[in-house]
Write a protein that holds these residues in place. Structure first.
Motif, mmCIF file in Angstrom:
data_model
loop_
_atom_site.group_PDB
_atom_site.id
_atom_site.type_symbol
_atom_site.label_atom_id
_atom_site.label_comp_id
_atom_site.label_asym_id
_atom_site.label_seq_id
_atom_site.Cartn_x
_atom_site.Cartn_y
_atom_site.Cartn_z
ATOM 1 N N ARG A 99 0.963 -1.185 0.032
ATOM 2 C CA ARG A 99 0.037 0.045 0.003
ATOM 3 C C ARG A 99 0.898 1.191 -0.043
ATOM 4 N NH1 ARG A 99 -3.122 -1.283 5.350
ATOM 5 N NH2 ARG A 99 -0.848 -1.572 5.847
ATOM 6 N N GLU A 100 2.165 0.982 0.116
ATOM 7 C CA GLU A 100 3.098 2.323 0.111
ATOM 8 C C GLU A 100 3.096 2.767 -1.369
ATOM 9 O OE1 GLU A 100 6.143 2.896 3.229
ATOM 10 O OE2 GLU A 100 6.016 0.680 2.968
ATOM 11 N N ILE A 101 2.159 3.422 -2.047
ATOM 12 C CA ILE A 101 2.159 3.717 -3.289
ATOM 13 C C ILE A 101 2.187 5.438 -3.467
ATOM 14 C CG2 ILE A 101 0.709 3.514 -5.356
ATOM 15 C CD1 ILE A 101 -0.014 0.645 -4.364
ATOM 16 N N ASP A 102 2.531 5.612 -4.561
ATOM 17 C CA ASP A 102 2.411 7.232 -4.809
ATOM 18 C C ASP A 102 1.386 7.268 -5.706
ATOM 19 O OD1 ASP A 102 2.911 9.872 -5.520
ATOM 20 O OD2 ASP A 102 5.099 9.786 -5.916
ATOM 21 N N PRO A 103 0.222 7.747 -5.654
ATOM 22 C CA PRO A 103 -0.795 7.742 -6.921
ATOM 23 C C PRO A 103 -0.428 8.562 -8.390
ATOM 24 C CG PRO A 103 -1.783 8.140 -4.647
ATOM 25 C CD PRO A 103 -0.436 8.085 -4.543
ATOM 26 N N LEU A 125 10.674 6.222 -2.606
ATOM 27 C CA LEU A 125 11.062 4.928 -2.212
ATOM 28 C C LEU A 125 9.915 3.966 -1.566
ATOM 29 C CD1 LEU A 125 14.527 5.910 -0.419
ATOM 30 C CD2 LEU A 125 14.348 4.993 -2.929
ATOM 31 N N GLY A 126 8.942 3.996 -2.357
ATOM 32 C CA GLY A 126 7.891 3.268 -1.941
ATOM 33 C C GLY A 126 7.729 1.803 -2.578
ATOM 34 N N CYS A 127 6.655 1.316 -2.786
ATOM 35 C CA CYS A 127 6.696 -0.059 -3.279
ATOM 36 C C CYS A 127 7.147 0.061 -4.843
ATOM 37 C CB CYS A 127 5.199 -0.619 -3.171
ATOM 38 S SG CYS A 127 5.102 -2.242 -3.595
ATOM 39 N N PHE A 128 6.852 1.074 -5.639
ATOM 40 C CA PHE A 128 7.240 1.288 -6.774
ATOM 41 C C PHE A 128 8.293 2.291 -6.802
ATOM 42 C CE2 PHE A 128 2.855 -0.214 -7.001
ATOM 43 C CZ PHE A 128 3.037 -1.379 -7.877
ATOM 44 N N PRO A 129 9.525 2.176 -6.563
ATOM 45 C CA PRO A 129 10.386 3.427 -6.617
ATOM 46 C C PRO A 129 10.367 4.168 -7.709
ATOM 47 C CG PRO A 129 11.568 1.231 -5.915
ATOM 48 C CD PRO A 129 10.119 0.785 -6.657
ATOM 49 N N ARG A 130 10.263 5.449 -7.247
ATOM 50 C CA ARG A 130 10.350 6.894 -8.382
ATOM 51 C C ARG A 130 11.833 7.268 -8.550
ATOM 52 N NH1 ARG A 130 9.936 11.762 -6.700
ATOM 53 N NH2 ARG A 130 9.041 11.247 -4.999
ATOM 54 N N ILE A 131 12.725 6.888 -7.791
ATOM 55 C CA ILE A 131 14.112 7.621 -8.075
ATOM 56 C C ILE A 131 15.197 6.266 -8.094
ATOM 57 C CG2 ILE A 131 13.184 9.696 -6.776
ATOM 58 C CD1 ILE A 131 15.116 8.883 -4.574
#
Length: 296
Positions: A99-103, A125-131
């Protein structure tokens, strides 16, 4: 694509389908109630993922816990299981709550329930890393809802389903279970010019018995390594989710300084990796022997 500079036995990309999310090696010796897990050492980068990057692949490879699975590959010789992730952590991070997601990363609805934003998510650095390793955004465009859901359904969910099932089976058979969550860390961080050789994370004593943490610390120090507890890593999603010492399920996170075994820029093993593997085999042996003392 599979990263295979020195990985002759790694899985390859097969068409447009997902590979198995993990591999699980069973004990060779008499089984003990211990699992070593490596969620961040996966080296699989699907072509569809690479095609939408705006940074070099090396930038993502530098975020891997590269070759940590190989540092613990003697675990089955000592009666323990070894669970290894297939996919790279930048594709989906198995040590994060799903659930650690950046919408904002998605062109449409997020792929699943979204928790209250955490510091990790806000930092990319959530479940889908952005960086990536340099702190730059890795994607050239937003992800689709279906792509995010597929990563959860085919990778994150199966990995944790398998880990949960194996812990439950060990607990039923032996009356206890130990999970060692295996990671590596950069040799330095902003504000921390040099990190110790090892950081042990037991969530300040809440995820495993202090006897286990002390045993690992003593064993590492006897080999000449510097060791700290819970700083800067106290344990992540995995230790929090599975560590239940009152129920005889113990979870300890081990962070290894990459300078001990890795060329951090090229992400290639160095000669010292063989020696470190041998020393860690001693730690593995101590942990599996200790597991017998936990049985009711």
């Amino acid at each position: 694509m599979s990263i295979a500079e020195t990985d002759t036995d790694g899985p390859g990309q097969t068409g447009g389908y997902f590979l198995p999310a993990f591999s699980l090696q069973r004990p060779i010796a008499d089984a003990r109630p211990v699992i070593f897990a490596s969620p961040h050492s996966g080296r699989e980068y699907p072509d569809r993922f690479v095609d939408c990057l705006r940074v070099p692949l090396l930038d993502l490879r530098q975020t891997e816990d590269a070759y940590v699975d190989r540092l613990f590959d003697k675990a089955p010789d000592h009666g323990a299981q070894l669970l290894k992730a297939t996919y790279a952590r930048s594709y989906v991070d198995l040590n994060r709550d799903p659930r650690e997601i950046d919408p904002a990363m998605f062109n449409g609805d997020p792929p699943g329930p979204v928790a209250t934003p955490t510091v990790r998510v806000e930092a990319g650095l959530g479940c889908f890393p952005r960086i990536g390793a340099r702190g730059e955004s890795i994607y050239a465009k937003k992800l689709s809802t279906d792509e995010g859901r597929a990563r959860l359904d085919h990778i994150h969910t199966p990995y944790h389903a398998a880990l949960s099932a194996e812990i439950a089976a060990l607990h039923q058979r032996f009356g206890c279970a130990i999970l060692i969550d295996c990671h590596s860390m950069p040799s330095s961080q902003p504000g921390r010019p040099q990190l110790p050789d090892f950081v042990l994370g037991d969530r300040f004593g809440s995820s495993c018995t202090g006897q286990l943490t002390s045993l690992v610390e003593r064993t590492l120090r006897a080999s000449g390594f510097s060791v700290t507890r819970n700083a800067p890593y106290a344990g992540g999603y995995t230790t929090r989710k599975y560590g239940r010492p009152k129920r005889r399920v113990h979870a300890l996170q081990i962070e290894i300084n990459r300078r001990l075994y890795l060329d951090e820029f090229k992400v290639n093993p160095i000669d010292e990796m063989a020696s470190l593997s041998h020393q860690l085999e001693g730690v593995i042996g101590k942990i599996t022997e200790f597991s017998e003392r936990l049985r009711p």
